[in-house]
Design a protein around this motif. Structure first.
Motif, short mmCIF file in Angstrom:
data_model
loop_
_atom_site.label_atom_id
_atom_site.label_comp_id
_atom_site.label_asym_id
_atom_site.label_seq_id
_atom_site.Cartn_x
_atom_site.Cartn_y
_atom_site.Cartn_z
N GLU A 276 0.83 -1.21 0.00
CA GLU A 276 0.00 0.00 0.00
C GLU A 276 0.86 1.26 0.00
O GLU A 276 0.58 2.22 -0.72
CB GLU A 276 -0.93 0.01 1.22
CG GLU A 276 -1.88 1.20 1.22
CD GLU A 276 -2.86 1.15 2.36
OE1 GLU A 276 -4.06 0.97 2.10
OE2 GLU A 276 -2.42 1.30 3.52
N ALA A 277 1.94 1.25 0.78
CA ALA A 277 2.83 2.41 0.83
C ALA A 277 3.48 2.65 -0.52
O ALA A 277 3.56 3.79 -1.00
CB ALA A 277 3.89 2.21 1.91
N THR A 278 3.95 1.59 -1.16
CA THR A 278 4.59 1.74 -2.48
C THR A 278 3.58 2.18 -3.53
O THR A 278 3.90 2.95 -4.44
CB THR A 278 5.26 0.43 -2.92
OG1 THR A 278 4.31 -0.64 -2.84
CG2 THR A 278 6.46 0.10 -2.05
N ALA A 279 2.33 1.69 -3.42
CA ALA A 279 1.29 2.09 -4.37
C ALA A 279 1.00 3.59 -4.26
O ALA A 279 0.82 4.28 -5.28
CB ALA A 279 0.02 1.28 -4.13
N MET A 280 0.97 4.10 -3.05
CA MET A 280 0.73 5.54 -2.87
C MET A 280 1.92 6.36 -3.37
O MET A 280 1.75 7.44 -3.92
CB MET A 280 0.46 5.83 -1.39
CG MET A 280 -0.84 5.23 -0.88
SD MET A 280 -2.29 5.74 -1.86
CE MET A 280 -2.30 7.51 -1.54
N VAL A 281 3.12 5.84 -3.18
CA VAL A 281 4.30 6.53 -3.71
C VAL A 281 4.23 6.61 -5.23
O VAL A 281 4.56 7.65 -5.83
CB VAL A 281 5.59 5.80 -3.27
CG1 VAL A 281 6.81 6.35 -4.01
CG2 VAL A 281 5.80 5.95 -1.77
N SER A 282 3.79 5.53 -5.86
CA SER A 282 3.69 5.51 -7.32
C SER A 282 2.63 6.49 -7.82
O SER A 282 2.71 6.97 -8.95
CB SER A 282 3.37 4.10 -7.82
OG SER A 282 2.05 3.73 -7.48
N LYS A 283 1.66 6.79 -6.97
CA LYS A 283 0.62 7.74 -7.36
C LYS A 283 1.08 9.18 -7.21
O LYS A 283 0.79 10.04 -8.05
CB LYS A 283 -0.64 7.50 -6.51
CG LYS A 283 -1.75 8.53 -6.77
CD LYS A 283 -2.93 8.30 -5.85
CE LYS A 283 -4.01 9.36 -6.10
NZ LYS A 283 -5.17 9.17 -5.20
N LEU B 40 13.47 7.70 -3.68
CA LEU B 40 12.90 7.47 -2.35
C LEU B 40 13.17 6.04 -1.87
O LEU B 40 13.44 5.82 -0.69
CB LEU B 40 11.40 7.76 -2.37
CG LEU B 40 11.01 9.23 -2.43
CD1 LEU B 40 9.52 9.38 -2.70
CD2 LEU B 40 11.39 9.95 -1.14
N VAL B 41 13.08 5.07 -2.78
CA VAL B 41 13.36 3.69 -2.39
C VAL B 41 14.83 3.52 -2.01
O VAL B 41 15.15 2.84 -1.03
CB VAL B 41 12.96 2.72 -3.52
CG1 VAL B 41 13.41 1.30 -3.18
CG2 VAL B 41 11.46 2.74 -3.73
N ILE B 42 15.72 4.13 -2.79
CA ILE B 42 17.14 4.07 -2.47
C ILE B 42 17.41 4.70 -1.10
O ILE B 42 18.16 4.16 -0.28
CB ILE B 42 17.98 4.77 -3.55
CG1 ILE B 42 17.89 3.98 -4.86
CG2 ILE B 42 19.44 4.91 -3.12
CD1 ILE B 42 18.55 4.67 -6.04
N GLN B 43 16.78 5.83 -0.84
CA GLN B 43 16.91 6.50 0.46
C GLN B 43 16.40 5.61 1.58
O GLN B 43 17.02 5.50 2.66
CB GLN B 43 16.12 7.81 0.43
CG GLN B 43 16.12 8.58 1.74
CD GLN B 43 15.24 9.82 1.68
OE1 GLN B 43 15.00 10.38 0.60
NE2 GLN B 43 14.74 10.25 2.82
N CYS B 44 15.30 4.92 1.32
CA CYS B 44 14.71 4.02 2.31
C CYS B 44 15.64 2.85 2.59
O CYS B 44 15.88 2.50 3.76
CB CYS B 44 13.36 3.54 1.80
SG CYS B 44 12.62 2.23 2.78
N LEU B 45 16.18 2.24 1.56
CA LEU B 45 17.10 1.10 1.73
C LEU B 45 18.37 1.53 2.46
O LEU B 45 18.89 0.81 3.30
CB LEU B 45 17.45 0.51 0.36
CG LEU B 45 16.31 -0.19 -0.39
CD1 LEU B 45 16.76 -0.57 -1.79
CD2 LEU B 45 15.83 -1.42 0.36
#
Length: 250
Positions: free
Chosen positions: A86-93, A103-108
């Motif tokens: 759900e979090a990734t889906a909202m990011v994609s929106k 953002l994913v790289i920052q998260c990792l």
């Protein structure tokens, strides 16, 4: 049709018996309607995998989900793998593809302590042992993220080595059911993170027909304009479009 007379017994009236023809002379026709064949993708999407996460896997899933929510400001009321999707889906929106990857790289980067990342990069330079170690490590410790996988061989510099992770059915792609999310929130940022942070090139090759994927350690991924994955249209039943009206351009 044949008939015969039964002899008259005392006190009984004559009886006539009728003998039907043999059963094999009776023909019965049945109309059998065959369902229309399903496409391979439709069969894959219908047969959803079941994952029984243990406490350690749930902890890892929730940790990654919380890091992503903290980095983006997106909040999910769900738990477990559903919260991550759900979090990734909202990011994609909300964000464009480039920002999604950042953002994913920052998260990792924030999810794994720096000292561990630096230690891995220093102690494990790119060699056959390192490539095979990365492949084996991924199959053992990242089932909770990508689903069941196995190590396979490939040819590297003229010799065979076990540097490939074959994901039988990617958990993230199956749950998101979105090509754009696979590309921008998994493939591209993971390739960049593993190379830049751990010093290991990796080419992730998703198969959008059966939702499998191969991670080839030591292999540089193709340029964006040559990568077949980036030219793949999204599924007609994409959940990100249906639930979040997201643009799934990769």
């Amino acid at each position: 049709m044949a008939s015969r007379r039964i002899p008259k017994a005392a006190g009984c009236s004559p009886i006539r018996a009728v003998l039907a023809g043999p059963a094999e002379n009776v023909i019965t026709e049945k109309l059998i309607l065959k369902p229309a064949p399903e496409t391979k993708t439709e069969v894959v999407q219908k047969n959803t995998s079941v994952h029984n996460d243990n406490w350690f896997e749930l902890m890892a899933i929730n940790h990654l989900s919380e890091k992503l929510q903290a980095a983006t400001g997106v909040k999910s009321m769900k738990s477990g793998y559903e919260s991550l999707v759900e979090a990734t889906a909202m990011v994609s929106k909300i964000y464009n593809p480039k920002r999604q990857q950042e953002l994913v790289i920052q998260c990792l980067d924030s999810a794994i302590p720096k000292i561990i990342l630096n230690m891995i990069k220093t102690l494990l330079p790119q060699t056959q042992f390192t490539r095979e170690y990365f492949a084996a490590f991924t199959t053992v410790f990242f089932t909770w993220l990508i689903g069941p996988s196995e190590v396979r061989e490939s040819e590297f510099n003229g010799r065979r080595e076990k540097n490939v992770v074959h994901v039988k059915k990617c958990r993230f792609l199956e749950q998101s059911n979105c090509v754009g999310m696979c590309i921008n929130l998994c493939k591209m940022p993971s390739q960049a993170f593993i190379k830049d942070t751990l010093g290991m090139p990796v080419n992730m090759v998703p198969n959008f027909e059966d939702m499998s994927c191969e991670m080839i350690f030591g292999q540089e991924p193709p340029a964006s304009n040559d990568d077949p994955a980036l030219k793949q249209p999204c599924y007609k039943s994409c959940r990100a479009i249906q639930k979040h009206t997201a643009k799934c351009s990769s």
